[in-house]
Scaffold this active site. Sequence first.
Site, PDB file in Angstrom:
ATOM      1  N   GLU A 126     -30.718  19.193 -17.820  1.00 14.43           N
ATOM      2  CA  GLU A 126     -28.883  19.185 -18.015  1.00 14.43           C
ATOM      3  C   GLU A 126     -28.780  20.018 -19.147  1.00 14.43           C
ATOM      4  OE1 GLU A 126     -26.303  17.929 -20.015  1.00 14.43           O
ATOM      5  OE2 GLU A 126     -26.351  15.563 -19.489  1.00 14.43           O
ATOM      6  N   CYS A 147     -21.946  16.126 -23.804  1.00 15.49           N
ATOM      7  CA  CYS A 147     -22.176  17.356 -22.940  1.00 15.49           C
ATOM      8  C   CYS A 147     -21.066  17.417 -22.177  1.00 15.49           C
ATOM      9  CB  CYS A 147     -23.404  17.165 -22.066  1.00 15.49           C
ATOM     10  SG  CYS A 147     -23.578  15.531 -21.547  1.00 15.49           S
TER      11      CYS A 147
END
Lengths: 486, 486
Positions: free
Chosen positions: A234, A271
């Site tokens: 990720e 994020c």
Amino acid sequence: MTATDSIPDTTGAELDAALQRANRAAEEMCAQPPAGRARQLRAAADALDAAAAELVDLARAESNLSEARLTGELARTTFQLRLFAETADSGEFLHVVLDRADPDFPLGPKPDLRRMLLPLGPVLVFAASNFPFAFSVAGGDTAAALAAGCPVLVKAHPGHPALSQRTAEIVGEALRSAGAPEGAFDVVFGFETGSNALQDPRIRAAAFTGSVPAGRALHDIAAARPDPIPFFGELGSLNPVFVTPGAVRARGADIASGYVNSYCGNAGQLCTKPGLLFLPAGHGLGEALVGHARDAAAHPMLNERLHEGFEQRRREATEVPGVQVLVDGDAAGPSPTLLAASVDTLLEHREALLAEAFGPLSIVVEYDSPQEANRVAEAFAGNLTATVHAEDDEAGLVGGLVRRLRERAGRVLFNGWPTGVAVSPAMQHGGPYPATTDARFTSVGTASIERFLRPVTYQNAPAGVLPEPLRDDNPWNIPQTVHQPG
Amino acid sequence: MTATDSIPDTTGAELDAALQRANRAAEEMCAQPPAGRARQLRAAADALDAAAAELVDLARAESNLSEARLTGELARTTFQLRLFAETADSGEFLHVVLDRADPDFPLGPKPDLRRMLLPLGPVLVFAASNFPFAFSVAGGDTAAALAAGCPVLVKAHPGHPALSQRTAEIVGEALRSAGAPEGAFDVVFGFETGSNALQDPRIRAAAFTGSVPAGRALHDIAAARPDPIPFFGELGSLNPVFVTPGAVRARGADIASGYVNSYCGNAGQLCTKPGLLFLPAGHGLGEALVGHARDAAAHPMLNERLHEGFEQRRREATEVPGVQVLVDGDAAGPSPTLLAASVDTLLEHREALLAEAFGPLSIVVEYDSPQEANRVAEAFAGNLTATVHAEDDEAGLVGGLVRRLRERAGRVLFNGWPTGVAVSPAMQHGGPYPATTDARFTSVGTASIERFLRPVTYQNAPAGVLPEPLRDDNPWNIPQTVHQPG
């Protein structure tokens, strides 16, 4: 001294021993009933909750994050471990399919086929810096892999070594006391250690949360192995937000404050931080945006390396010709920076402006028409999220935009903010590259267990050799989908 | 002239146009209801059935395969298209999960989350040589990708160019007539064309069936793209067979003839051909094995390149010191070759003996004890299948062996032969590397649709922007899993 000042790097011999233990643990973990795995995950959650005060203190000392944030994050982490205990317990994740023999099958007699998912084997988890609990030693990747029945080797993040070590002691002890085999869980330290472990044949999959360059380098190592393994990275995401004229009229003030809160919270180190806000021309929110961004408190970043990286990204973006500095953040704090750019500037300087700035910086962009919003949406590569603020009667107006965004994101959300990711069966935290290296999977939510399993089919097997989930008497009481002939 | 004598390589401009059409088709295909996709797949199956005589003639001329085999393979191919029509129709493959908003969620208010799977976009299918229908232009990969809603670009195999072209015309016309958009399906020719297409950003996934070197090279190209894409390669497999003393006693004669049939059928050109037969010492089947292998007819191979490759592998294996040639096949035919080796020889010469020989060759190995069988099982890398012949009262004896084999194979079968792969929901045709490049998926059976989908989640979306499968009124009547709060 290494980056993990207080804790020395794991030696090659120590790593080899840890991998040997994990490898030996794999078969026993695979054979344990889901209820056993669930008990172990709950024991780990209970032990972490019991040590909350000690752990939050350690985390504060190593992360610059507030007590409230860390206490909440630890609660989320133990909630997550218990949710995966439920997931394991239900046995649904094994996807058992029994396909009965059919002597009259159109293509000739069909054998008895029984399919289930098996754990992949030892999983290497690269912990993240920005969530010392929820995406670290006992975070989502660890919980999902253990629930799947995989031994876990965590490569600790150098940003919080003492916390990592202590968390690992607590979790390891709890798992063992609840019946996990030796080698089910361990933590290692050091950059080289992580890279060496990723190349070791005993590691069967890896998960990572972090930057695009680091994640891509590890992805490439995993893909270049003599036997390539699944790698779930990720990496980076811009998380664009599009606001319609109707939404500005109905709740422009809330949007201005919500946006600034979302991109400045946690010093922008999430994020899913919204990196771009697209407003219709003539929105009239400029003053409110500037005011909120000026008022937002400076917040020290997680560590010096991230701070330096942010400063560099901030300079790159600020220096692009045509970029207007609405709020010039104090570099030392850092306090929030707010930039403005036209669509043309954005599209001409993609490298500097359409790249993640991990920290409290975001860019406001005015668009002239729905067509222009659609055009700019097409400029985006993969993202974890994309957000639309629109009124209910604007569905026709944003239909084309939403279709374009969902091609480029794993989660499309409406009239809210992308920060804050619910841990739920319907969550998708993943998206086309570079948001993640494998958009077919999520790294948050119970579906993330699917990353660590592979199918195996038994054909015409005598009852005596079938694993429990595939047996007709179903001793583990696993949901079985049965296909009868005809 | 290229390898595809009769048909010139697709030019760069033609490839670009095909990719452009596929890219444009992607959105419309994604929006088509499953029933529409099902209608298109059935139309393709009907059109192929109607052209069976013509197609089987073309295939015979290009493949050396018999009319009976090809007629059966075409029937399997159209059955498969119709099975995927059913799969599409049911809508289950969309894995719709609706997770209702929960204001009282333990970690704070949870939004409304709705998750479904979306097609990845244009898929590049590399056709195989050994199944001119079932793993080629209209084969399983094409059927699965179309059912998932992805446009398909097939890179034809040079072994059967005229058949590929004609199949593509028939399928393309049938799909269009049933409502598929232009660009939903196309075929291209040429080695460079395939490699260029794989690197094109408009291709979002690829599937391949063929050799380890070719598959690994393509895997590496897919992984090295600026945006890596999923690559599903089905490469090579040894498909070991283990026979217990009880099975030899009960039905040794059947095992000897079944084994020879399985490894010699189709000139050994099947990915599930049993390449090794492990028999207990003192089995007494030597004479029967030799007799059957001598009696098995010579059968020309699919093409000269494969024939040369087989001859080389045959020489390598035959020349290993300690290998005994039980039946020395005629190289020209080729007629079947049967070798024998000890466990020690096998483990000492893994490169020559534990590598796939694509053609009519197999190796018989005697083992002394269950422990030795277990030890040799551990020497195997990934396989598509592993087979055990055992009596029902020997479950205890083979338990350890079966556990070792399932770690190394996607399908473990009993008292049968691995050749012949049922197309069914519980089939697993895939295994750890090098059997496939991604053991988490299957390339045969309805579960193979999962390769071409990725999840997307809508959060708090107004009803007007939700795609049909996620709407409360469920206009496509898709199975929806609903999670209520609490």
